[in-house]
Write an enzyme that holds these catalytic residues in place. Structure first.
Site, PDB file in Angstrom:
ATOM      1  N   ARG A 263       2.213  -2.745   9.212  1.00 55.17           N
ATOM      2  CA  ARG A 263       2.853  -3.128   7.955  1.00 55.17           C
ATOM      3  C   ARG A 263       2.551  -2.122   6.839  1.00 55.17           C
ATOM      4  O   ARG A 263       3.299  -2.006   5.880  1.00 55.17           O
ATOM      5  CB  ARG A 263       2.342  -4.505   7.499  1.00 55.17           C
ATOM      6  CG  ARG A 263       2.940  -5.677   8.251  1.00 55.17           C
ATOM      7  CD  ARG A 263       2.485  -6.983   7.607  1.00 55.17           C
ATOM      8  NE  ARG A 263       2.437  -6.817   6.165  1.00 55.17           N
ATOM      9  CZ  ARG A 263       1.428  -7.187   5.389  1.00 55.17           C
ATOM     10  NH1 ARG A 263       0.379  -7.784   5.888  1.00 55.17           N
ATOM     11  NH2 ARG A 263       1.469  -6.981   4.089  1.00 55.17           N
TER      12      ARG A 263
ATOM     13  N   LYS B 152       3.669   2.389  -0.077  1.00 57.18           N
ATOM     14  CA  LYS B 152       4.343   1.135   0.290  1.00 57.18           C
ATOM     15  C   LYS B 152       4.495   0.242  -0.941  1.00 57.18           C
ATOM     16  O   LYS B 152       5.580  -0.272  -1.211  1.00 57.18           O
ATOM     17  CB  LYS B 152       3.518   0.397   1.358  1.00 57.18           C
ATOM     18  CG  LYS B 152       3.921  -1.055   1.552  1.00 57.18           C
ATOM     19  CD  LYS B 152       3.118  -1.740   2.631  1.00 57.18           C
ATOM     20  CE  LYS B 152       1.842  -2.379   2.169  1.00 57.18           C
ATOM     21  NZ  LYS B 152       2.001  -3.620   1.366  1.00 57.18           N
ATOM     22  N   ASN B 153       3.407   0.073  -1.683  1.00 61.71           N
ATOM     23  CA  ASN B 153       3.445  -0.869  -2.802  1.00 61.71           C
ATOM     24  C   ASN B 153       4.263  -0.358  -3.980  1.00 61.71           C
ATOM     25  O   ASN B 153       4.570  -1.126  -4.889  1.00 61.71           O
ATOM     26  CB  ASN B 153       2.021  -1.221  -3.251  1.00 61.71           C
ATOM     27  CG  ASN B 153       1.346  -2.150  -2.261  1.00 61.71           C
ATOM     28  OD1 ASN B 153       1.976  -2.627  -1.317  1.00 61.71           O
ATOM     29  ND2 ASN B 153       0.059  -2.404  -2.468  1.00 61.71           N
TER      30      ASN B 153
ATOM     31  N   ASP C 187      -7.668  -3.521  -1.969  1.00 61.11           N
ATOM     32  CA  ASP C 187      -7.057  -3.028  -0.730  1.00 61.11           C
ATOM     33  C   ASP C 187      -7.904  -1.958  -0.033  1.00 61.11           C
ATOM     34  O   ASP C 187      -7.549  -1.516   1.059  1.00 61.11           O
ATOM     35  CB  ASP C 187      -5.652  -2.457  -1.021  1.00 61.11           C
ATOM     36  CG  ASP C 187      -4.632  -3.549  -1.292  1.00 61.11           C
ATOM     37  OD1 ASP C 187      -4.961  -4.735  -1.125  1.00 61.11           O
ATOM     38  OD2 ASP C 187      -3.490  -3.219  -1.676  1.00 61.11           O
TER      39      ASP C 187
ATOM     40  N   CYS D 244      -1.200 -16.821   2.203  1.00 63.21           N
ATOM     41  CA  CYS D 244      -1.281 -15.810   3.247  1.00 63.21           C
ATOM     42  C   CYS D 244      -2.724 -15.645   3.671  1.00 63.21           C
ATOM     43  O   CYS D 244      -3.611 -16.293   3.128  1.00 63.21           O
ATOM     44  CB  CYS D 244      -0.626 -14.511   2.815  1.00 63.21           C
ATOM     45  SG  CYS D 244      -1.649 -13.525   1.763  1.00 63.21           S
TER      46      CYS D 244
HETATM   47  C1  UD1 Z   1      -0.339  -6.471  -5.035  1.00 67.20           C
HETATM   48  C2  UD1 Z   1      -0.320  -5.565  -3.820  1.00 67.20           C
HETATM   49  C3  UD1 Z   1      -1.486  -5.892  -2.889  1.00 67.20           C
HETATM   50  C4  UD1 Z   1      -2.806  -5.827  -3.671  1.00 67.20           C
HETATM   51  C5  UD1 Z   1      -2.733  -6.708  -4.928  1.00 67.20           C
HETATM   52  C6  UD1 Z   1      -3.961  -6.577  -5.803  1.00 67.20           C
HETATM   53  C7  UD1 Z   1       2.043  -5.135  -3.529  1.00 67.20           C
HETATM   54  C8  UD1 Z   1       3.267  -5.354  -2.717  1.00 67.20           C
HETATM   55  N1  UD1 Z   1       0.926  -5.764  -3.121  1.00 67.20           N
HETATM   56  O1  UD1 Z   1      -0.160  -7.807  -4.568  1.00 67.20           O
HETATM   57  O2  UD1 Z   1      -1.497  -4.936  -1.843  1.00 67.20           O
HETATM   58  O3  UD1 Z   1      -3.841  -6.302  -2.852  1.00 67.20           O
HETATM   59  O4  UD1 Z   1      -1.583  -6.330  -5.706  1.00 67.20           O
HETATM   60  O5  UD1 Z   1      -4.174  -5.272  -6.160  1.00 67.20           O
HETATM   61  O6  UD1 Z   1       2.043  -4.390  -4.487  1.00 67.20           O
HETATM   62  N2  UD1 Z   1      -2.154 -14.477  -9.114  1.00 67.20           N
HETATM   63  C9  UD1 Z   1      -2.036 -15.707  -9.726  1.00 67.20           C
HETATM   64  N3  UD1 Z   1      -0.794 -16.107 -10.126  1.00 67.20           N
HETATM   65  C10 UD1 Z   1       0.311 -15.335  -9.949  1.00 67.20           C
HETATM   66  C11 UD1 Z   1       0.175 -14.075  -9.331  1.00 67.20           C
HETATM   67  C12 UD1 Z   1      -1.074 -13.666  -8.929  1.00 67.20           C
HETATM   68  O7  UD1 Z   1      -3.018 -16.427  -9.899  1.00 67.20           O
HETATM   69  O8  UD1 Z   1       1.402 -15.746 -10.335  1.00 67.20           O
HETATM   70  C13 UD1 Z   1      -3.492 -14.020  -8.666  1.00 67.20           C
HETATM   71  C14 UD1 Z   1      -3.580 -13.813  -7.153  1.00 67.20           C
HETATM   72  O9  UD1 Z   1      -3.869 -15.009  -6.491  1.00 67.20           O
HETATM   73  C15 UD1 Z   1      -4.698 -12.814  -7.049  1.00 67.20           C
HETATM   74  C16 UD1 Z   1      -4.537 -11.976  -8.314  1.00 67.20           C
HETATM   75  O10 UD1 Z   1      -3.708 -12.725  -9.189  1.00 67.20           O
HETATM   76  O11 UD1 Z   1      -5.934 -13.477  -7.117  1.00 67.20           O
HETATM   77  C17 UD1 Z   1      -3.923 -10.613  -8.084  1.00 67.20           C
HETATM   78  O12 UD1 Z   1      -2.698 -10.757  -7.418  1.00 67.20           O
HETATM   79  P1  UD1 Z   1      -1.475  -9.783  -7.708  1.00 67.20           P
HETATM   80  O13 UD1 Z   1      -1.934  -8.659  -8.572  1.00 67.20           O
HETATM   81  O14 UD1 Z   1      -0.324 -10.588  -8.164  1.00 67.20           O
HETATM   82  O15 UD1 Z   1      -1.178  -9.228  -6.259  1.00 67.20           O
HETATM   83  P2  UD1 Z   1       0.217  -8.974  -5.582  1.00 67.20           P
HETATM   84  O16 UD1 Z   1       1.183  -8.437  -6.588  1.00 67.20           O
HETATM   85  O17 UD1 Z   1       0.614 -10.140  -4.772  1.00 67.20           O
END
Ligand code: UD1
Length: 419
Positions: free
Chosen positions: A398, A22-23, A306, A116
């Protein structure tokens, strides 16, 4: 609102095939925007989140055709660069189209994704990266507008290795002028898959899978149609491995890339779970003597956040006390309260959960609060002595393609009830 009724206690036995990731599929679909033509993605999982991303592409004006696990996307007809609030609300990963829209059209407008269930999940790193590529960003009334005539390559250092920010910046940089370097990039296998897809399309990217990614910008004319097969879903596969272990089953999980599962396998080994690893399959033979282990979630190749809830389900039945520390998302222990209802002995202290293994879990009336919490509750229910009802299984849908059918084929007893 649908629910699962699960009668626990059966050992799972047989072969289970993992679907495509999915990711990985979500950013691949977003990346289709860049080549202004047709792309074909095989092995796409048939999941709600993937359907939302297809809706989003159609909303923008793309033509999308889905036949079983193959999705054809033609983005030559995209007109709009605005994403509605409704789509942003339906799935946070909608924000993955930002970089590609900006790169191709020089403009994108989207509502700000809300927080979320598992944490606040800001976008500051995505926006910082796009700004460094030369975009003007305006944030007003809950909307983000990013504009740039043509993005320019830049040296971007991420404060932390965010998966989504790495993917968005990577996609934006494909059509930028000059070279972009992303440092402290996320190293997840899904980012390598995105690089491979984009390179098939004609992009010039090296380094995905390491913490430094280099993108040499190309022009729209350099990009061509691409056909790609998505990598297997390492989190789905991991969930099945734990399902086998928690039910003391005998299960072969096929369509896996074992290397992607190594962070989990290392912990399963430590927890005394018996398994053998083949080229593209892993066979678990649960022996019921789970040992307590400590876990700290980290970005790849650390232990995946995850898989944290599913491992907690397993360790709630271990011999001894485990400490599980969640470092990625601040609100990712929502399953704890529900597992306690099932008889688990878990206490949360700050970022850590202290899991004292108990002899058995018992059935209860519980609720899935988010995707992986829901998966963990299914695993706990499979091991529980009697019947469990899990509300709100839409969360589970999902990320898992008809999980109940896959597990029932292994001997589980799960009924989906439509309210
Ligand atoms: C992706 C995955 C999700 C997984 C996560 C961490 C997808 C669609 N989803 O989510 O299943 O749980 O990686 O492995 O691929 N953060 C910031 N600022 C930002 C972006 C992120 O502070 O601009 C922080 C987030 O709050 C979190 C951390 O970085 O604490 C990791 O988030 P991120 O790696 O961005 O996760 P997603 O890409 O949303």
């Amino acid at each position: 609102m649908q629910k699962f009724m699960i009668v626990g206690g059966n050992r799972l036995k047989g072969i289970i095939r993992t679907s495509g990731s999915k990711n990985a599929t979500l950013p691949l679909l977003a990346a289709c925007i860049l080549n202004a033509g047709k792309s074909v993605i095989h092995e796409a999982p048939r999941l709600k989140d993937v359907a939302v991303m297809q809706d989003l592409l159609m909303y923008l004006g793309a033509k999308v055709n889905c036949d079983r696990n193959t999705i054809e996307v033609d983005t030559s007809s995209i007109q709009s660069v605005e994403i509605s609030e409704d789509l942003m609300r339906r799935m946070r990963a909608s924000n993955l189209v930002l970089g590609a829209l900006l790169g191709r059209f020089g403009r994108v407008r989207t509502s700000y994704p809300g927080g979320c269930q598992i944490g606040s999940r800001p976008m500051n790193l995505h926006l910082k990266g796009l700004k460094e590529l030369g975009a003007k960003i305006q944030e007003k009334f809950g909307y983000i507008t990013a504009e740039a005539e043509r993005l320019r390559g830049a040296d971007i250092h991420l404060d932390l290795p965010s998966v989504g920010a790495t993917e968005n910046i990577l996609m934006a940089a494909v059509l930028a002028e000059g070279v972009t370097t992303i440092r402290n990039a996320a190293k997840e296998p899904e980012i390598v898959d995105l690089q491979n897809f984009l390179n098939k399309m004609g992009a010039r990217i090296v380094g995905a899978g390491t913490d430094t990614i280099k993108i040499e910008g190309v022009t729209q004319g350099d990009l061509k149609p691409a056909v790609h097969t998505v990598i297997p879903d390492r989190i789905e596969a991991g969930t099945h491995l734990v399902a086998a272990a928690i039910t003391e089953g005998d299960v072969t999980v096929t369509n896996v890339i074992p290397e992607h599962l190594e962070p989990l396998l290392a912990k399963l080994r430590e927890a005394n779970v018996s398994f053998t690893v083949g080229e593209d399959q892993i066979k678990v033979q649960g022996n019921g003597k789970i040992k307590a282990v400590d876990i700290k979630t980290m970005s790849y190749p650390g232990f995946p956040t995850d898989m944290q809830p599913q491992m907690m389900a397993l360790l709630s039945l271990a011999d001894g006390t485990s400490i599980i520390t969640e470092t990625i998302f601040e609100n990712r222990f929502k399953h704890v309260g529900e597992m306690r209802r099932m008889g688990a002995d878990i206490k949360v202290e700050g970022q850590s959960a202290i899991v004292k293994g108990v002899e058995k879990l018992s059935g209860a009336y519980i609720e899935a609060s988010d995707l992986r919490a829901g998966a963990a509750l299914v695993l706990a229910a499979l091991a529980a002595e009697d019947g469990t009802v899990i509300e709100n299984v839409a969360h589970i849908d999902r990320g898992y393609e008809r999980l109940e059918l896959k597990y029932n084929a292994l001997g589980a007893r799960i009924i989906r009830v439509h309210n």
